[in-house]
Design an enzyme around this catalytic site. Structure first.
Site, PDB file in Angstrom:
ATOM      1  N   GLY A 223      66.537 -42.311 -48.014  1.00  0.00           N
ATOM      2  CA  GLY A 223      66.504 -41.937 -49.427  1.00  0.00           C
ATOM      3  C   GLY A 223      67.861 -41.780 -50.069  1.00  0.00           C
ATOM      4  O   GLY A 223      68.038 -42.094 -51.246  1.00  0.00           O
ATOM      5  N   GLU A 224      68.850 -41.288 -49.316  1.00  0.00           N
ATOM      6  CA  GLU A 224      70.124 -40.925 -49.928  1.00  0.00           C
ATOM      7  C   GLU A 224      71.290 -41.818 -49.531  1.00  0.00           C
ATOM      8  O   GLU A 224      72.300 -41.873 -50.228  1.00  0.00           O
ATOM      9  CB  GLU A 224      70.443 -39.467 -49.583  1.00  0.00           C
ATOM     10  CG  GLU A 224      69.478 -38.512 -50.266  1.00  0.00           C
ATOM     11  CD  GLU A 224      69.438 -37.121 -49.642  1.00  0.00           C
ATOM     12  OE1 GLU A 224      70.078 -36.213 -50.194  1.00  0.00           O
ATOM     13  OE2 GLU A 224      68.759 -36.941 -48.615  1.00  0.00           O
TER      14      GLU A 224
END
Length: 750
Positions: free
Chosen positions: A715-716
């Protein structure tokens, strides 16, 4: 009842569910409007609440025209510090590592612009909004301090969520002294605000001393305990429902004052209360990414290898609490310098407290670090990719622990090949397109830790051969419920269409925290283990039943596949789950599982996802307008459960990196302290026309130590390489090094 999210349609699979690019199971519900978000709940006798917020950043509220607001025919109550009931816990105290101080009308002090100063409750939203306007507050204003140079400097005891503020390894002074090449550079990053599509919202209802809350939440069971504590009721008396989230990015795992005020109003008035923050109130009381000033000093030997890496950050925080953006920590785990020193200091100003925002610390710190690495490569006369290949760490520089560094080398190689990096001129301003635009190529290394939290799950086999799997997890739109259901199906030896998946409800087993890109690993491991526990119990029934084809096989000799148990040594001997349960006279059979990292592996290994991002930009040579035209990212993130969802997340991270590099910035009025662009018209984020051709390559990686399933997060990490890659490409196009983000036309016009 716990939420049950149906599948929209069956999927065709080949092999196991995990690894298949299935479409999101909640997609049809969302695009058709059938998904129920928090503010879509309308219990009977519902009241609407609106927060009145301060228009100054420092001082006190001198007066509120409560009488005028109450005179409005639709207004039911106005809550101010004069009549606000006390809480069981003081919101000025910090009760856990994840607690932040918040404002819930404890007094008339104003500590930042858009702080809650009253709550108006009415029969309609329109009446509540008009009542808030009629309060016409007056203030005893004090001079606001909102800039780096206006605030109160101090040395924080910790940064981020409890991390040490400083780190030293080796002799920095000796490394600089012996270096053949040196750079000393600085960068500034602005405050940024989460701005999820779904704003913060809550619907609160009391039934005696039992509280039901509908609110978007990233840490359902943990937050339930916090709500119970503030209202002095048993944890089991709180039901928190959060089936759908329209984005969170870190802001929806933290307690905020507006939640508490809505619950207080519901208890005072004996009716359910709904509160949804308008967009402009998202700028202040619900966290943001704090601004930073960063300095990097790098020393390199004659062969272009790092001899010293020094990274210092000054971060901005509020006057009354501490969340320090841990930007310097981006330099701890990536490049193999024998001497590393990181420092953090802070400045207190009159703003709302910053908080975790997607890739906290890594996003801001890697933006500066990757630009500094490019400058270091230039100082050594090396191509930026070659410089990184000489300096990437094969073991974690901070801890000395091994990690899967070979995957980073493959990310460099695969990404560069797909992008066409070979032959890139080292010098800037050497490439133009047919229209005369300057063309630049840049790259950045991506790194993000691979955390894992604690979670629990339950799997229940049913008489018809299907299964119910349950965990109180969260899906912020990234497709977690699809990926988690795929993992659960594999654990049970079923197809995903035979799985009923329940989540988003605090009555279910604790699914842990959906943050730090660790939710799939955490909740997924718990779900898988719950399934294998149920299968083990089922196998025990079969192998001990004389009339079963599997009698005498023993657990080690049985395999779950396709809704049947198969004898490992004899494929002709198998039995369906339904038949096994029927023989035992059982309607259901339950298994429980937990998710957590092996402590020995955590102690012995460093665990990260790796990647490399390559960017192409075109810059109008006369006007300085920048257009990102290509992005290629290669990422190694362990076992990929769903390639379609993983690529979607990586694209989202790369888009956010583009936003960070070129668009996103909150601006405060230096006189009043108010945010000047508290809306999505003037708080700039990229639109479709800003998004280039993008490719995300998934690099195969088998990391057996990170957790039993080998799962890391995606996600990051996409943010962390992209910001620097774009900034470096702009330098390569123009020969001008921008020192602040977002990069503006005036920063690069020659």
């Amino acid at each position: 009842m716990p939420e049950t999210i149906p599948f929209s349609a069956p999927h065709v699979r080949m092999g196991s569910s995990s690894g298949q690019p299935l479409s999101r199971r909640d997609g049809v519900l969302k695009v058709t409007g059938a998904a129920t978000f928090a503010a879509d709940n309308h219990p009977e006798n519902l009241l609407h609440a609106v927060v009145a917020v301060s228009t100054i950043a420092r001082g006190r509220v001198a007066s509120l025209d409560v009488a005028a607001a109450k005179a409005h025919p639709g207004v039911v109550e106005v809550i101010t510090p004069a009549n606000c009931p006390p809480l069981a816990l003081d919101p000025e105290d910090k009760h856990s590592l994840f607690d932040f101080r918040f404002d819930a009308l404890q007094n008339d002090r104003v500590r930042y612009a858009k702080q809650p100063i009253a709550l108006v409750v009415a029969g309609t939203l329109e009446a509540a909004a008009e009542g808030a306007r009629l309060l016409a507050p007056t203030y005893e204003a004090e001079t606001a301090h909102v800039g780096f140079d206006d605030g109160e400097p101090y040395d924080p005891p910790a940064v981020g969520i409890g991390s040490p503020p400083n780190f030293d390894k080796g002799d920095i002074a000796a490394g600089h002294a012996a270096a053949a090449h040196r750079i000393d550079t600085d960068f500034e990053t602005p405050p940024q605000y989460h701005n999820a599509m779904e704003p913060h919202a809550i619907v609160a209802e009391w039934n005696g001393d039992r509280l039901t809350i509908d609110t978007p939440n990233q840490a359902i069971v943990m937050s339930r305990a916090a709500f119970a504590g503030y209202f002095g009721i048993p944890v089991e008396n709180v039901l928190l429902r959060s089936p759908f989230l329209g984005g969170g990015f870190g802001s929806k795992a933290i307690m905020n004052g507006h939640y508490i005020l809505a619950i207080l109003a519901a208890r005072m008035l004996g009716r359910p209360v709904k509160l949804a923050l308008p967009r402009d109130q998202m700028f202040g009381p619900v966290g943001h990414r704090g601004a930073t000033r960063q300095q990097l000093r790098l020393g390199m030997d004659a062969q272009g290898r790092l001899a010293a890496l020094e990274h210092r950050t000054v971060a901005m925080t509020s006057s009354f609490d501490d969340f320090i953006e841990p930007a310097s920590n981006a330099s701890l785990n990536l490049y193999a310098s024998p001497a590393i020193s990181t420092r953090h200091s802070a400045v207190r100003v009159d703003i709302g407290t910053p908080g975790p925002m997607r890739a906290p610390g890594e996003a801001t710190g890697s933006a500066a670090l990757e630009c500094a690495i490019d400058e270091a490569a230039l100082a050594c006369g090396l191509d930026p990719l070659e410089f990184r290949l000489r300096n990437y760490a094969e073991t974690d520089p901070a801890s000395g622990k091994p990690f899967s560094a070979k995957s980073l080398r493959e990310c460099y190689a695969r990404g560069a090949e797909k992008f066409g990096w070979a032959g890139r001129p080292i010098e800037p301003r050497r490439m133009r397109d047919k229209g005369g635009n300057l063309v630049g190529w840049g790259m950045g290394t991506a790194l993000f830790h691979a955390p894992m939290f604690q979670a629990e799950a339950r799997a229940t086999l049913r008489a018809d051969g299907t299964a119910l799997v349950e965990t109180a997890g969260a899906d912020m739109g990234q497709g977690a419920w699809t990926a988690l259901a795929q993992i659960a199906a594999d654990g049970l030896g079923l197809t995903i269409d035979q799985i009923e998946f329940r989540s988003g409800n605090s009555e279910l087993p604790d699914g842990g925290v959906a943050g730090g890109s660790g939710h799939t690993a955490t909740a997924g491991t718990a779900l898988h283990n719950a399934g294998t526990d149920a299968i083990a119990k089922l196998a025990e029934l079969a192998v001990n039943a004389p009339d079963s084809p599997l009698f005498g096989a023993g657990n080690a000799g049985v395999e779950a596949r396709g809704g049947r148990l198969h004898h490992r040594a004899d494929e002709t001997r198998s039995e369906s789950y339904a038949d096994i349960l029927a023989r035992a006279g059982l309607k259901t059979l339950e298994g429980m599982g937990a998710g957590g990292r092996d402590s020995a592996d955590a102690e012995a290994r460093a665990m990260f996802s790796h990647g490399a991002v390559f960017a192409e930009v075109k810059v109008d040579a006369d006007l300085g307008q920048v257009k990102v035209t290509r992005l290629v990212g290669a990422f190694a993130a362990g076992r990929i459960i769903n390639p379609k969802l993983a690529k979607s997340q990586l694209y989202g991270g790369m888009i956010w990196g583009l936003s960070f590099a070129l668009h996103e910035e909150a601006v405060h009025d230096r006189r009043s302290g108010r945010p000047m662009n508290a809306d999505l018209a003037s708080y700039h984020i990229p639109v479709h026309a800003d998004i280039p051709d993008m490719q995300a390559l998934l690099i195969d990686e088998d990391d057996p130590y990170v957790n039993p399933l080998g799962i890391k997060g995606v996600g990051e990490i996409g943010i962390t390489g992209t910001v620097g890659a774009i900034a470096n490409a702009i330098w390569h196009a123009t020969g001008v090094r921008a020192r602040r983000f977002p990069i503006r036309i005036e920063d690069i016009v020659c």
